[in-house]
Scaffold this motif. Structure first.
Motif, PDB file in Angstrom:
ATOM      1  N   ILE A 311       0.588  -1.171  -0.054  1.00 48.26           N
ATOM      2  CA  ILE A 311       0.101   0.169  -0.072  1.00 48.26           C
ATOM      3  C   ILE A 311       0.840   1.383   0.022  1.00 48.26           C
ATOM      4  CG2 ILE A 311      -1.650   1.414   1.337  1.00 48.26           C
ATOM      5  CD1 ILE A 311      -2.738  -1.381   2.119  1.00 48.26           C
ATOM      6  N   HIS A 312       1.868   1.047   0.769  1.00 54.10           N
ATOM      7  CA  HIS A 312       2.705   2.397   0.889  1.00 54.10           C
ATOM      8  C   HIS A 312       3.589   2.422  -0.543  1.00 54.10           C
ATOM      9  CE1 HIS A 312       7.134   3.520   0.759  1.00 54.10           C
ATOM     10  NE2 HIS A 312       6.589   4.410   1.640  1.00 54.10           N
ATOM     11  N   ASP A 313       3.709   1.358  -1.308  1.00 50.74           N
ATOM     12  CA  ASP A 313       4.314   1.664  -2.635  1.00 50.74           C
ATOM     13  C   ASP A 313       3.506   2.319  -3.453  1.00 50.74           C
ATOM     14  OD1 ASP A 313       6.605   0.639  -1.170  1.00 50.74           O
ATOM     15  OD2 ASP A 313       6.775  -1.421  -2.112  1.00 50.74           O
ATOM     16  N   ARG A 314       2.286   1.684  -3.588  1.00 52.82           N
ATOM     17  CA  ARG A 314       1.290   2.429  -4.270  1.00 52.82           C
ATOM     18  C   ARG A 314       1.117   3.863  -4.314  1.00 52.82           C
ATOM     19  NH1 ARG A 314      -2.996  -2.299  -3.605  1.00 52.82           N
ATOM     20  NH2 ARG A 314      -2.138  -3.890  -4.650  1.00 52.82           N
ATOM     21  N   VAL A 315       1.130   4.225  -2.865  1.00 53.00           N
ATOM     22  CA  VAL A 315       0.881   5.804  -2.627  1.00 53.00           C
ATOM     23  C   VAL A 315       2.163   6.436  -3.175  1.00 53.00           C
ATOM     24  CG1 VAL A 315       0.302   7.538  -0.734  1.00 53.00           C
ATOM     25  CG2 VAL A 315      -0.732   5.258  -0.610  1.00 53.00           C
ATOM     26  N   LYS A 316       3.332   5.806  -2.671  1.00 52.03           N
ATOM     27  CA  LYS A 316       4.481   6.595  -3.169  1.00 52.03           C
ATOM     28  C   LYS A 316       4.675   6.842  -4.694  1.00 52.03           C
ATOM     29  CE  LYS A 316       9.525   6.709  -2.046  1.00 52.03           C
ATOM     30  NZ  LYS A 316       9.804   7.158  -3.403  1.00 52.03           N
ATOM     31  N   LEU A 317       4.247   5.717  -5.433  1.00 51.98           N
ATOM     32  CA  LEU A 317       4.362   5.940  -6.970  1.00 51.98           C
ATOM     33  C   LEU A 317       3.309   6.952  -7.361  1.00 51.98           C
ATOM     34  CD1 LEU A 317       5.316   4.551  -9.334  1.00 51.98           C
ATOM     35  CD2 LEU A 317       3.089   3.143  -9.531  1.00 51.98           C
ATOM     36  N   ALA A 318       2.239   7.124  -6.607  1.00 54.16           N
ATOM     37  CA  ALA A 318       1.210   8.182  -7.160  1.00 54.16           C
ATOM     38  C   ALA A 318       1.832   9.524  -6.855  1.00 54.16           C
ATOM     39  CB  ALA A 318      -0.050   8.128  -6.364  1.00 54.16           C
ATOM     40  N   VAL A 319       2.333   9.663  -5.344  1.00 49.75           N
ATOM     41  CA  VAL A 319       3.087  10.877  -5.018  1.00 49.75           C
ATOM     42  C   VAL A 319       4.165  11.214  -6.130  1.00 49.75           C
ATOM     43  CG1 VAL A 319       4.421  11.934  -3.117  1.00 49.75           C
ATOM     44  CG2 VAL A 319       2.503  10.645  -2.651  1.00 49.75           C
ATOM     45  N   ASP A 320       5.136  10.478  -6.503  1.00 48.02           N
ATOM     46  CA  ASP A 320       6.182  10.595  -7.307  1.00 48.02           C
ATOM     47  C   ASP A 320       5.774  10.909  -8.767  1.00 48.02           C
ATOM     48  OD1 ASP A 320       7.903   9.868  -5.316  1.00 48.02           O
ATOM     49  OD2 ASP A 320       8.259   7.726  -5.836  1.00 48.02           O
ATOM     50  N   ASN A 321       4.436  10.366  -9.107  1.00 48.16           N
ATOM     51  CA  ASN A 321       3.964  10.605 -10.503  1.00 48.16           C
ATOM     52  C   ASN A 321       3.396  11.978 -10.584  1.00 48.16           C
ATOM     53  OD1 ASN A 321       5.369   8.644 -11.552  1.00 48.16           O
ATOM     54  ND2 ASN A 321       3.592   7.302 -11.470  1.00 48.16           N
TER      55      ASN A 321
END
Lengths: 367, 296
Positions: A311-321
């Motif tokens: 879940i953290h990685d999904r949110v981080k990917l969204a933040v990074d994008n």
């Protein structure tokens, strides 16, 4: 003569065979027959001691389950209570809420007649420390000499060093940050009544003591669920009580207002995995008592850690994008876990927002 | 007279049989069903005939097989939800009897992959508390329905029902039926999972007795750091939006038909697949004509 010899031989054989048909005293206490004990002990690949609860007296609605070694889970309250018992006394991790304190004390008394000497408060959450006053008062401070041992009328000789903060009742440990949040500067009203405060605190990552013949480590992860979390590792019993770092009834919560963070939470979950060792093939071995929910072993913690990391990685990917929170939420990033962990007050959506905001915060630069 | 009395005493003391069947012994699996799903195992993206819901589909699609390189994942045994399926679950079923009364207390099943050995309690005991730990094998109790052994299992771990990431939650419950026909035995598994299944998932397996088999059970797996360059807490997964189309492409099945769901369990679904195939053929036919026109 022959008949007498035969009878004597039969009696001797019966005595010799007795242990074959009788369960060991510990198994009998758990209501196991010899046949059952044989299977339980042979099922060494995945023994399930918690499947056999300790019988409680009438009036106690709580469940007491053996975790492993000398450590038990008292469940059924608003949070879990872990108890270690032995020759010296009783060590308690969290006291749940005040309304069930009498039941908690009765349950402890089934496990041990020894004094309740130590209590650990794992975080600044009322459902974990609400019973501190009553459970502590039912115990004894092991650093204070007991007057009654000196005989009637005798005075206890004073010893060197400062007097303990609370001479009566069990010692209550917590991290310093938890005490800071419970208390208030002189003249101001504290968030929590004095009687519930911890009496002894520490700020280091680790504090250790030996009790009931076993090393006990109090581990203080930085900025996880809050900034004052403590996990308690009973090294010989091979059990770790994690407080709200793990909650099998919901997503693990972290509260940025109380110093918590997603990075710290993930780090603490990895800490738990580092101290747990399965017996073999990811089965049994070190047991984990979470702040809420059922007893676990390493594999369950791995599943939980994996879920939070994904879940953290999904949110981080969204933040990074550069996605907005609304765009991220529309993707339902917790869809695969909500059925298990989304609960009113701490839903998947709230969790995602908390992680999103935490990751958007300026991150401290590496020194 | 004396003999008759003795007979009466013996009959009174004898334990009633209750139509029980002895299912103990060394059993070899028969691989005539679903061979590709047993070995090498279901392909990525193959959810055909599985009543999974959207949450399960998401979890399966984000499952990255590299996760099996985590030291903590390398030694996982097969869970009860899958262990009787394979690969190669040749098993030893043993009877455990009370040493005093000789009554059947339990069956044990050993030999499944990674030794998530199971005990099936036959003495009517209750299942454990909701706070008790879950195991890979779960907590099983059995009862006789005529000559069929019905087994109810709870307290399973979060795991999988196929080795391509299709999940099963710790809230899943499992019911099995064991039916012995001489030297053969059928076993049917019925899994209900309120988290990941729209309808119960049903699967059957068959075994034959094999007196020459000796099920080896001492299998402690060793875990190693396979990759060496991964940070602490490394958890690989595919991002949201990933779809695994390789299975559909390879077997020329409409992609939608590989997605699973309760609808896919029923014969009527065949018509839907045929419709998709026709549409696909028409589409590709039209585009071929268009290509030919363009090339002229």
């Amino acid at each position: 003569m022959r008949a007498r010899l035969l009878v004597a031989a039969l009696v001797a054989a019966a005595f010799a065979a007795g242990p074959l048909f009788t369960a060991s005293p510990k198994a009998q206490q758990r209501g196991l027959t010899r046949a059952e004990e044989t299977i339980v002990s042979r099922s060494s690949e995945q023994p399930q001691p918690s499947a056999y609860p300790v019988a409680m007296p009438p009036g106690v609605d709580l469940e007491v389950l053996p975790a492993l070694g000398n450590v038990y889970l008292i469940a059924g309250g608003k949070s879990n209570v872990a108890v270690q018992v032995g020759d010296e006394g009783v060590f308690v991790v969290d006291t749940a809420t005040a309304d069930i304190s009498e039941q908690v004390i009765k349950a402890i008394r089934v496990l041990s007649r020894g004094p309740i000497n130590y209590i650990v408060t794992t975080s600044f959450d009322p459902d974990h420390f609400g019973g501190n006053e009553r459970v502590s008062n039912a115990g004894e401070n092991p650093t204070v000499l007991r007057p009654r041992l000196a005989g009637p009328g005798a005075a206890v000789a004073p010893q060197g060093g400062a007097a303990p903060e609370r001479s009566q009742g069990a010692i209550v440990f917590s991290s310093e940050n938890t005490l800071n949040r419970m208390s208030a500067p002189t003249g101001e009203t504290s968030a929590v009544p004095f009687a519930l405060w911890p009496s002894n605190t520490f700020f280091t990552p680790r504090k250790a003591l030996s009790f009931n013949g076993e090393p006990i480590e109090m581990l203080h992860p930085a900025a996880a669920h809050t900034d004052g979390d403590v996990m308690v590792f009973f090294r010989r019993s091979d059990v770790i009580a994690t407080g709200d770092i793990i909650n099998t009834l919901g997503y693990p919560s972290f509260d940025a207002k109380r110093g918590g963070s997603i990075a710290g939470l993930l780090s603490a979950l990895n800490d738990v995995i580092e101290v747990t060792v399965p017996r073999f093939n990811q089965q049994a071995g070190t047991r984990v008592i979470p702040g809420h929910g059922r007893i676990l072993n390493e594999q369950d913690v791995v599943e939980y850690r994996d879920m939070m990391t994904i879940i953290h990685d999904r949110v981080k990917l969204a933040v990074d994008n550069g996605m907005t929170l609304a765009q991220l939420t529309a993707q339902q990033p917790t869809l695969d876990y909500d059925g298990l962990y989304s609960k009113p007050g701490w839903t998947g959506e709230i969790l995602v927002e908390a992680i999103y905001n935490d990751l958007k915060k300026p991150q401290p630069r590496a020194p | 007279m004396r003999t008759a009395l003795q007979l009466v005493v013996v009959m009174l003391l004898a334990t009633p049989a209750f139509a029980q069947v002895d299912i103990s012994g060394e059993w070899s699996r028969e691989n005539h069903e679903d061979q590709p799903h047993r070995a090498p195992g279901a392909e990525l993206g193959d959810y055909t005939g599985m009543p999974i819901n959207a949450a399960a589909r998401r979890k399966a699609e984000s499952w990255d097989a590299s996760i099996l390189s985590q030291p903590e994942q390398q030694a996982k045994p097969h869970p009860g939800q899958y262990s009787m399926r394979g690969p190669a679950p040749n098993v030893r079923i043993s009877r455990i009897v009370d040493p005093v009364g000789g009554q059947l207390v339990a069956f044990t099943i050993a030999g499944t992959f990674g030794r998530s050995d199971r005990t099936i309690w036959m003495d009517g005991r209750p299942h454990p508390s909701e706070y008790a730990e879950h195991t890979f094998g779960g907590f099983s109790t059995g009862e006789w329905l005529g000559k069929t052994l019905k087994v109810t299992t709870t307290h399973l771990k979060t795991a999988f029902i196929n080795r391509n990431g299709v999940p099963s939650s710790y809230k899943a419950g499992m019911t099995e039926w064991y039916v012995r026909h001489g030297n053969r035995m059928s076993q049917m598994t019925w899994i209900s999972d309120p988290i990941y299944l729209e309808e119960p998932f049903v699967r059957s397996n068959n075994y034959q007795i094999n007196d020459e088999q000796h099920t080896g059970t001492a299998i402690p797996f060793e875990t190693v750091d396979e990759l060496g360059d991964k940070p602490r807490g490394w958890v690989p997964s595919w991002p949201i939006g990933t779809t695994h189309t390789e299975f559909a492409d390879r077997f020329k099945i409409p992609f939608e038909a590989t997605r699973g769901g309760k609808e896919t369990l029923y014969p009527e679904y065949m018509k839907k697949i045929q419709q998709w195939v026709r549409e696909e053929a028409e589409k590709s036919g039209k585009s071929e004509k268009a290509e030919k026109k363009e090339s002229r």
